[in-house]
Motif scaffolding. Structure first.
Motif, PDB file in Angstrom:
ATOM      1  N   GLU A 157      -8.526  -1.514  -5.995  1.00 41.16           N
ATOM      2  CA  GLU A 157      -7.928  -1.989  -4.753  1.00 41.16           C
ATOM      3  C   GLU A 157      -8.894  -1.863  -3.578  1.00 41.16           C
ATOM      4  OE1 GLU A 157      -5.567   1.896  -3.177  1.00 41.16           O
ATOM      5  OE2 GLU A 157      -4.763   0.957  -4.989  1.00 41.16           O
ATOM      6  N   VAL A 158      -8.577  -2.579  -2.520  1.00 45.04           N
ATOM      7  CA  VAL A 158      -9.220  -2.422  -1.223  1.00 45.04           C
ATOM      8  C   VAL A 158      -8.221  -1.647  -0.375  1.00 45.04           C
ATOM      9  CG1 VAL A 158     -10.031  -3.609   0.845  1.00 45.04           C
ATOM     10  CG2 VAL A 158     -10.509  -4.562  -1.407  1.00 45.04           C
ATOM     11  N   THR A 159      -8.689  -0.582   0.274  1.00 38.92           N
ATOM     12  CA  THR A 159      -7.779   0.275   1.018  1.00 38.92           C
ATOM     13  C   THR A 159      -8.249   0.459   2.451  1.00 38.92           C
ATOM     14  OG1 THR A 159      -7.285   1.450  -1.035  1.00 38.92           O
ATOM     15  CG2 THR A 159      -6.583   2.499   0.999  1.00 38.92           C
ATOM     16  N   LEU A 160      -7.313   0.385   3.366  1.00 41.02           N
ATOM     17  CA  LEU A 160      -7.527   0.641   4.790  1.00 41.02           C
ATOM     18  C   LEU A 160      -6.885   1.993   5.087  1.00 41.02           C
ATOM     19  CD1 LEU A 160      -8.301  -0.513   7.655  1.00 41.02           C
ATOM     20  CD2 LEU A 160      -5.943  -1.333   7.754  1.00 41.02           C
ATOM     21  N   PHE A 161      -7.704   2.969   5.468  1.00 37.03           N
ATOM     22  CA  PHE A 161      -7.227   4.322   5.731  1.00 37.03           C
ATOM     23  C   PHE A 161      -7.132   4.559   7.232  1.00 37.03           C
ATOM     24  CE2 PHE A 161      -9.266   4.687   1.595  1.00 37.03           C
ATOM     25  CZ  PHE A 161      -8.379   5.460   0.874  1.00 37.03           C
ATOM     26  N   TYR A 162      -5.948   4.895   7.712  1.00 42.52           N
ATOM     27  CA  TYR A 162      -5.803   5.334   9.099  1.00 42.52           C
ATOM     28  C   TYR A 162      -5.872   6.849   9.176  1.00 42.52           C
ATOM     29  CZ  TYR A 162      -4.714   0.722  10.872  1.00 42.52           C
ATOM     30  OH  TYR A 162      -4.800  -0.594  11.248  1.00 42.52           O
ATOM     31  N   SER A 163      -5.666   7.512   8.072  1.00 38.93           N
ATOM     32  CA  SER A 163      -5.742   8.972   8.020  1.00 38.93           C
ATOM     33  C   SER A 163      -7.119   9.386   7.518  1.00 38.93           C
ATOM     34  CB  SER A 163      -4.662   9.523   7.080  1.00 38.93           C
ATOM     35  OG  SER A 163      -4.889  10.886   6.838  1.00 38.93           O
ATOM     36  N   ARG A 164      -7.886  10.008   8.390  1.00 36.63           N
ATOM     37  CA  ARG A 164      -9.229  10.471   8.038  1.00 36.63           C
ATOM     38  C   ARG A 164      -9.185  11.511   6.918  1.00 36.63           C
ATOM     39  NH1 ARG A 164     -14.200  10.640  10.653  1.00 36.63           N
ATOM     40  NH2 ARG A 164     -15.425  12.484  10.172  1.00 36.63           N
ATOM     41  N   ASP A 165      -8.211  12.411   6.955  1.00 40.92           N
ATOM     42  CA  ASP A 165      -8.094  13.447   5.929  1.00 40.92           C
ATOM     43  C   ASP A 165      -7.757  12.858   4.564  1.00 40.92           C
ATOM     44  OD1 ASP A 165      -8.673  15.460   7.746  1.00 40.92           O
ATOM     45  OD2 ASP A 165      -6.549  15.779   8.242  1.00 40.92           O
ATOM     46  N   GLN A 189     -17.060   2.876   3.730  1.00 38.38           N
ATOM     47  CA  GLN A 189     -17.715   3.321   4.943  1.00 38.38           C
ATOM     48  C   GLN A 189     -17.935   4.822   4.877  1.00 38.38           C
ATOM     49  OE1 GLN A 189     -14.605   1.713   7.512  1.00 38.38           O
ATOM     50  NE2 GLN A 189     -16.137   0.310   8.372  1.00 38.38           N
ATOM     51  N   PRO A 190     -19.087   5.285   5.377  1.00 35.81           N
ATOM     52  CA  PRO A 190     -19.347   6.726   5.336  1.00 35.81           C
ATOM     53  C   PRO A 190     -18.481   7.475   6.343  1.00 35.81           C
ATOM     54  CG  PRO A 190     -21.082   5.594   6.512  1.00 35.81           C
ATOM     55  CD  PRO A 190     -20.178   4.539   5.967  1.00 35.81           C
ATOM     56  N   LEU A 191     -18.185   8.718   6.007  1.00 37.97           N
ATOM     57  CA  LEU A 191     -17.488   9.594   6.945  1.00 37.97           C
ATOM     58  C   LEU A 191     -18.520  10.411   7.693  1.00 37.97           C
ATOM     59  CD1 LEU A 191     -14.428  11.098   5.046  1.00 37.97           C
ATOM     60  CD2 LEU A 191     -14.392   9.902   7.219  1.00 37.97           C
ATOM     61  N   TYR A 225      -8.521   9.816   3.575  1.00 39.33           N
ATOM     62  CA  TYR A 225      -9.749   9.151   3.118  1.00 39.33           C
ATOM     63  C   TYR A 225     -10.719  10.173   2.554  1.00 39.33           C
ATOM     64  CZ  TYR A 225     -13.939   6.190   3.167  1.00 39.33           C
ATOM     65  OH  TYR A 225     -15.065   5.498   2.812  1.00 39.33           O
ATOM     66  N   ARG A 226     -10.843  11.319   3.211  1.00 40.28           N
ATOM     67  CA  ARG A 226     -11.752  12.370   2.729  1.00 40.28           C
ATOM     68  C   ARG A 226     -11.349  12.853   1.334  1.00 40.28           C
ATOM     69  NH1 ARG A 226     -15.559  14.945   5.003  1.00 40.28           N
ATOM     70  NH2 ARG A 226     -14.948  14.523   7.129  1.00 40.28           N
ATOM     71  N   CYS A 275     -10.089   3.444  11.924  1.00 39.62           N
ATOM     72  CA  CYS A 275      -9.755   3.468  10.507  1.00 39.62           C
ATOM     73  C   CYS A 275     -11.030   3.404   9.664  1.00 39.62           C
ATOM     74  CB  CYS A 275      -8.826   2.310  10.152  1.00 39.62           C
ATOM     75  SG  CYS A 275      -9.527   0.702  10.526  1.00 39.62           S
ATOM     76  N   HIS A 276     -10.868   3.613   8.376  1.00 34.99           N
ATOM     77  CA  HIS A 276     -11.962   3.502   7.414  1.00 34.99           C
ATOM     78  C   HIS A 276     -11.528   2.555   6.303  1.00 34.99           C
ATOM     79  CE1 HIS A 276     -12.972   7.298   9.392  1.00 34.99           C
ATOM     80  NE2 HIS A 276     -14.217   6.985   9.087  1.00 34.99           N
ATOM     81  N   VAL A 277     -12.483   1.813   5.753  1.00 31.97           N
ATOM     82  CA  VAL A 277     -12.197   0.850   4.688  1.00 31.97           C
ATOM     83  C   VAL A 277     -13.025   1.222   3.469  1.00 31.97           C
ATOM     84  CG1 VAL A 277     -12.316  -1.573   4.013  1.00 31.97           C
ATOM     85  CG2 VAL A 277     -11.748  -0.970   6.367  1.00 31.97           C
ATOM     86  N   ALA A 278     -12.402   1.107   2.291  1.00 34.93           N
ATOM     87  CA  ALA A 278     -13.119   1.417   1.051  1.00 34.93           C
ATOM     88  C   ALA A 278     -12.526   0.633  -0.109  1.00 34.93           C
ATOM     89  CB  ALA A 278     -13.045   2.910   0.746  1.00 34.93           C
ATOM     90  N   CYS A 279     -13.348   0.460  -1.141  1.00 33.23           N
ATOM     91  CA  CYS A 279     -12.881  -0.050  -2.428  1.00 33.23           C
ATOM     92  C   CYS A 279     -12.623   1.169  -3.300  1.00 33.23           C
ATOM     93  CB  CYS A 279     -13.948  -0.894  -3.109  1.00 33.23           C
ATOM     94  SG  CYS A 279     -14.425  -2.349  -2.217  1.00 33.23           S
TER      95      CYS A 279
END
Length: 169
Positions: free
Chosen positions: A105-113, A165-167, A115-116, A90-94
């Protein structure tokens, strides 16, 4: 507690207590049980809104705004550490809405697309930086990207900022 404050003329009270509570919220992410991708359903993400009264998040004081921003970053950092130790993909971002910080918000992305779609391929507001303007401490390697999303019928400019986090390509 997340709450809209419609009485904008009243003085905001209990600021130190509210900021301590915000810091405790960010610290809780260090031991948070991660939601699974199944918990996220079809959306591919899970988010946590900034848990403060709107008059605190949208206060004109740069010190209070910086504190709210840093708490978001700390929560995201703690969540990313949890995800890394759980070996989660997963990826994490504000996700920050500026100047209406209350909607951040703080978001936890399980979908890479997905998040992109927030992360984008460029920093449209460069050379501006919220981290630099507000003296924020970003985790090593994290990136910051800003986008102007103002619509013609809005009263003022609206910006979306992603600090996360960077992709990797």
């Amino acid at each position: 507690m997340r709450q809209l404050n419609f009485a904008q003329r009243r003085k905001l009270r209990g600021i130190p207590r509210r900021l301590r509570s915000l810091d405790r919220w960010a610290d809780r992410f260090a031991t948070l049980a991660l939601p699974s991708p199944k918990d996220c359903g079809d959306s591919g993400f899970w988010n946590w809104k900034l848990p403060v009264i709107s008059s605190l998040a949208n206060h004109p004081s740069r010190r209070l705004q910086a504190h709210c921003l840093q708490a978001l970053i700390q929560a995201a950092t703690n969540l990313a550490t949890q995800a890394q130790s759980a070996d989660a993909d997963c990826h994490v971002a504000c996700l920050i809405e500026w100047p209406a910080l209350f909607y951040s918000e703080v978001t936890l992305f399980y979908s890479r697309d997905y998040y992109r779609s927030f992360y984008g391929d460029r920093h449209a507001l460069a050379p501006r930086s919220l981290a630099h303007d507000y003296g924020l401490q970003l985790p090593s390697g994290w990136v910051e990207r800003g986008f102007d999303v103002t619509q013609p019928d809005q009263r003022g400019p609206i910006e979306w900022w992603v600090i996360g986090q960077p992709l990797q390509p």
